[in-house]
Design a protein around this motif. Sequence first.
Motif, PDB file in Angstrom:
ATOM      1  N   HIS A  11       1.649 -17.316   4.066  1.00  0.00           N
ATOM      2  CA  HIS A  11       0.684 -16.281   4.444  1.00  0.00           C
ATOM      3  C   HIS A  11      -0.277 -16.755   5.532  1.00  0.00           C
ATOM      4  N   PRO A  57       0.562 -11.768   3.890  1.00  0.00           N
ATOM      5  CA  PRO A  57       1.705 -12.545   3.408  1.00  0.00           C
ATOM      6  C   PRO A  57       2.917 -12.429   4.339  1.00  0.00           C
ATOM      7  N   TYR A 103      -0.844 -12.169  -5.449  1.00  0.00           N
ATOM      8  CA  TYR A 103      -1.949 -12.243  -4.482  1.00  0.00           C
ATOM      9  C   TYR A 103      -3.192 -11.536  -5.027  1.00  0.00           C
TER      10      TYR A 103
END
Length: 228
Positions: A11, A57, A103
């Motif tokens: 990411h 990401p 995330y």
Amino acid sequence: MPYSATESESHVILDPSAAPTAAVIWLHGLGADGYDFVPVVEELKLPATLPVRFIFPHARQRPVTINNGYVMRAWYDIKSLGGGSRVEDDAGIRESAQVVGKYIEEQVAAGIGANRIVIAGFSQGGAIALHTALRYPQRLAGIMALSTYLPLQSSVASEASGANRDIPILMCHGTYDQVVPAAMGVASRDLLQKLNYAIDWQAYPMEHSVCMEEIGAISSWLQKQLAS
């Protein structure tokens, strides 16, 4: 507002100069990577009173059927294009939704509540944003779905999370889009409205891209949803 970048194999993260009070997890389109929308952050011109962390990401590499099996960054395989009869990569879509879920969990663990997190995406990334956020068990701040469509439509009603039944949804689409035709976006919007989701629909005279007018609308929408 100045941002500092942190890069890794998975990411890119842009952190504001002040401690972040909200986060946007922004997913790129097919064949791109997390860097694709990094330049847009400065164009949003968010006020210093709204310090937002942006997480971009990178999708993993996988073969994509409609591109003759060529391996590229993709959130899921695209087996065919077209209407509701198209064959969808259920497993790949759900795998990527789990990635986004992790995330979200990381941001919550870092002190940003789920209700301060927007899930955003362009094209294939937007499809994952819609899929993930509509099913996420905790209340989120909103969904930003750009030039995209709703995947796995037949399971939305049964799998939708009660926590996000009234989540704000911004959908933007180009009227000249030949990659994800505007009709696909309109059909997804209409289906969501039939399920009683409130959609802020914005159409622009553009192809499969993002325009400055749209960036302005995104900025205004983010400031509205993430206002303290």
